[in-house]
Scaffold this motif. Structure first.
Motif, PDB file in Angstrom:
ATOM      1  N   GLY A 169       0.869  -1.498   0.074  1.00 52.25           N
ATOM      2  CA  GLY A 169       0.055  -0.103  -0.086  1.00 52.25           C
ATOM      3  C   GLY A 169       0.743   1.351  -0.044  1.00 52.25           C
ATOM      4  O   GLY A 169       0.706   2.302  -0.760  1.00 52.25           O
ATOM      5  N   GLY A 196       2.736   1.299  -3.579  1.00 47.41           N
ATOM      6  CA  GLY A 196       1.870   1.809  -4.429  1.00 47.41           C
ATOM      7  C   GLY A 196       1.240   2.980  -4.570  1.00 47.41           C
ATOM      8  O   GLY A 196       1.143   3.853  -5.559  1.00 47.41           O
ATOM      9  N   ILE A 235       1.828   5.758  -7.821  1.00 49.36           N
ATOM     10  CA  ILE A 235       0.605   6.468  -8.321  1.00 49.36           C
ATOM     11  C   ILE A 235       0.579   7.920  -8.224  1.00 49.36           C
ATOM     12  O   ILE A 235      -0.404   8.482  -8.549  1.00 49.36           O
ATOM     13  N   LYS A 259      -0.475  10.015 -11.184  1.00 48.28           N
ATOM     14  CA  LYS A 259      -1.842   9.880 -11.773  1.00 48.28           C
ATOM     15  C   LYS A 259      -2.717  10.651 -10.735  1.00 48.28           C
ATOM     16  O   LYS A 259      -3.808  11.115 -10.995  1.00 48.28           O
ATOM     17  N   LEU A 281      -9.063   2.279 -14.146  1.00 54.42           N
ATOM     18  CA  LEU A 281      -7.891   1.555 -13.645  1.00 54.42           C
ATOM     19  C   LEU A 281      -7.362   2.315 -12.330  1.00 54.42           C
ATOM     20  O   LEU A 281      -7.143   1.686 -11.370  1.00 54.42           O
ATOM     21  N   VAL A 282      -7.273   3.682 -12.440  1.00 52.27           N
ATOM     22  CA  VAL A 282      -6.594   4.409 -11.322  1.00 52.27           C
ATOM     23  C   VAL A 282      -7.643   4.406 -10.248  1.00 52.27           C
ATOM     24  O   VAL A 282      -7.003   4.006  -9.130  1.00 52.27           O
ATOM     25  N   LYS A 283      -8.669   4.567 -10.244  1.00 46.02           N
ATOM     26  CA  LYS A 283      -9.806   4.392  -9.269  1.00 46.02           C
ATOM     27  C   LYS A 283      -9.944   2.785  -8.718  1.00 46.02           C
ATOM     28  O   LYS A 283      -9.693   2.580  -7.569  1.00 46.02           O
ATOM     29  N   MET A 284      -9.467   1.723  -9.568  1.00 45.51           N
ATOM     30  CA  MET A 284      -9.561   0.400  -8.900  1.00 45.51           C
ATOM     31  C   MET A 284      -8.322   0.412  -8.267  1.00 45.51           C
ATOM     32  O   MET A 284      -8.312  -0.313  -7.064  1.00 45.51           O
ATOM     33  N   THR A 285      -7.408   0.804  -8.896  1.00 43.97           N
ATOM     34  CA  THR A 285      -6.122   0.645  -7.788  1.00 43.97           C
ATOM     35  C   THR A 285      -5.985   1.403  -6.596  1.00 43.97           C
ATOM     36  O   THR A 285      -5.502   1.049  -5.797  1.00 43.97           O
ATOM     37  N   ILE A 286      -6.545   2.628  -6.548  1.00 43.92           N
ATOM     38  CA  ILE A 286      -6.735   3.440  -5.248  1.00 43.92           C
ATOM     39  C   ILE A 286      -7.541   2.709  -4.331  1.00 43.92           C
ATOM     40  O   ILE A 286      -7.257   2.396  -3.105  1.00 43.92           O
ATOM     41  N   ILE A 322      -7.990  -0.679  -4.088  1.00 47.51           N
ATOM     42  CA  ILE A 322      -7.254  -1.764  -3.694  1.00 47.51           C
ATOM     43  C   ILE A 322      -6.276  -1.394  -2.524  1.00 47.51           C
ATOM     44  O   ILE A 322      -6.194  -2.013  -1.457  1.00 47.51           O
ATOM     45  N   LEU A 323      -5.333  -0.245  -2.943  1.00 48.59           N
ATOM     46  CA  LEU A 323      -4.498   0.371  -1.805  1.00 48.59           C
ATOM     47  C   LEU A 323      -5.231   0.491  -0.673  1.00 48.59           C
ATOM     48  O   LEU A 323      -4.732   0.416   0.462  1.00 48.59           O
TER      49      LEU A 323
END
Length: 334
Positions: free
Chosen positions: A206, A209, A213, A216, A236-241, A243-244
């Motif tokens: 976390g 990551g 980003i 972004k 993709l950015v929202k999904m990454t956030i 998950i983090l």
């Protein structure tokens, strides 16, 4: 923004790191059992099995490391959530993520007698993910789609729901009440270093990551239309956030229980000091989050000595006035 030049930003960052290290040292030294700097050093260089050395090695040092790691994780999670939702009140506590993780852990303890540390970690992440998806789904309903106000209301509703479920389980199984009550208040007292080690890979991902980003995040904070125009893959950015945030918040709850307000207070303080560039905001928020939780934990030892106040109570005392101020200022002050 109080600091504009890069050199001053580095000075602030280095100063925050030094303050964090000093508070970690203070956390090892100060408490009900009287110790000193020399005692702390001797505990590792000249160990003699004394009560003071045992306390420093098995209680104080793990407690300081856990407080720093949890504080940093909650602050970074709050920063990510506020950037994603454009909501100044967004945090793992307010949006029900802490409550969801706590409910699943308590359900496992009270209903299935789960005591395995690794199981706690997985369950906390599961609860955090379920709560996050519920809040995002409810907040997206309606003609206007996802809005800061709807997210806040959805988060409050989900938090209240999971908190009520948790209390209901404890009423049904009163024998488990004493086991989980102090954990539910949020505490780093009595936690072992192995507990932190079990979740460190997840919260470490976390941290890294979130730093990776930051560019972004800067684009996303300009607005989704501008971000799309600049070629940013919004989904993709929202999904990454997401998950983090689940990794950071779920790991924090697994170690210390649901601790609130760190994720609200620190991002605002950081942006006030250093601006909105996430290349600075993310790492400085992590350091200041550690500073806040370390200071709160030290204060918790002395408030009702010889008894201790859970650190979650201390952060609530600190964070509630700040929360009221942000709420009164409204959503246009970001």
């Amino acid at each position: 923004m109080l600091v504009k030049s890069t050199s001053f930003k580095w000075a602030v960052f280095i100063g925050a790191v030094i303050l964090m290290l000093l508070l970690m040292c203070a956390s090892v030294i100060f408490g009900y059992t009287d110790t000193s700097w020399k005692t702390a050093i001797d505990a590792y260089t000249n160990y003699n099995g004394s009560n003071e050395h045992i306390i420093i090695q098995t209680v104080r040092v793990p407690r300081a490391l856990i407080a720093a790691a949890v504080g940093a994780s909650l602050a970074i999670a709050g920063t990510l959530m506020q950037t994603l939702t454009k909501n100044p009140l967004a945090s793992p506590g307010i949006f029900g993520i802490n409550a969801g993780a706590g409910f699943v852990v308590v359900a496992a303890i009270t209903l299935f007698k789960v005591t395995d540390l690794q199981a706690f970690n997985g369950l906390a992440f599961l609860g955090a993910a379920v709560a996050a998806f519920c809040v995002y789904g409810i907040g997206s309903f309606g003609r206007e789609g996802l809005t800061p106000m709807k997210l806040t209301l959805a988060g409050a509703a989900i938090s209240a729901m999971f908190s009520s479920f948790t209390q209901g389980l404890l009423v049904i199984n009163e024998a488990a009440l004493e086991q989980v009550l102090f954990w539910l208040a949020g505490s780093v007292q009595g936690r072992k270093l192995e507990t932190l080690g079990a979740v460190l890979p997840y919260i470490g991902i976390g941290w890294v990551g979130a730093v990776l980003i930051t560019g972004k995040l800067n684009i996303l904070s300009m607005g989704e239309d501008v971000a799309k125009g600049l070629g940013l893959h919004i989904g993709l950015v929202k999904m990454t956030i997401g998950i983090l945030v689940i990794l950071l918040a779920g790991g924090s709850v697994a170690v210390a229980g649901p601790i609130g307000f760190v994720g609200i207070v620190i991002p605002h303080i950081t942006r006030t000091i250093i601006g909105i560039d996430h290349r600075w905001v993310i790492p400085l928020s992590g350091i200041l989050g550690a500073v806040l939780l370390l200071a709160a934990d030290i204060g918790a030892r002395y408030l009702l000595m010889p008894s201790e106040v859970p650190v979650g109570v201390m952060t609530a005392i600190i964070g509630t006035p700040f929360f009221i101020y942000i709420a009164r200022r409204g959503f246009n002050g970001r």
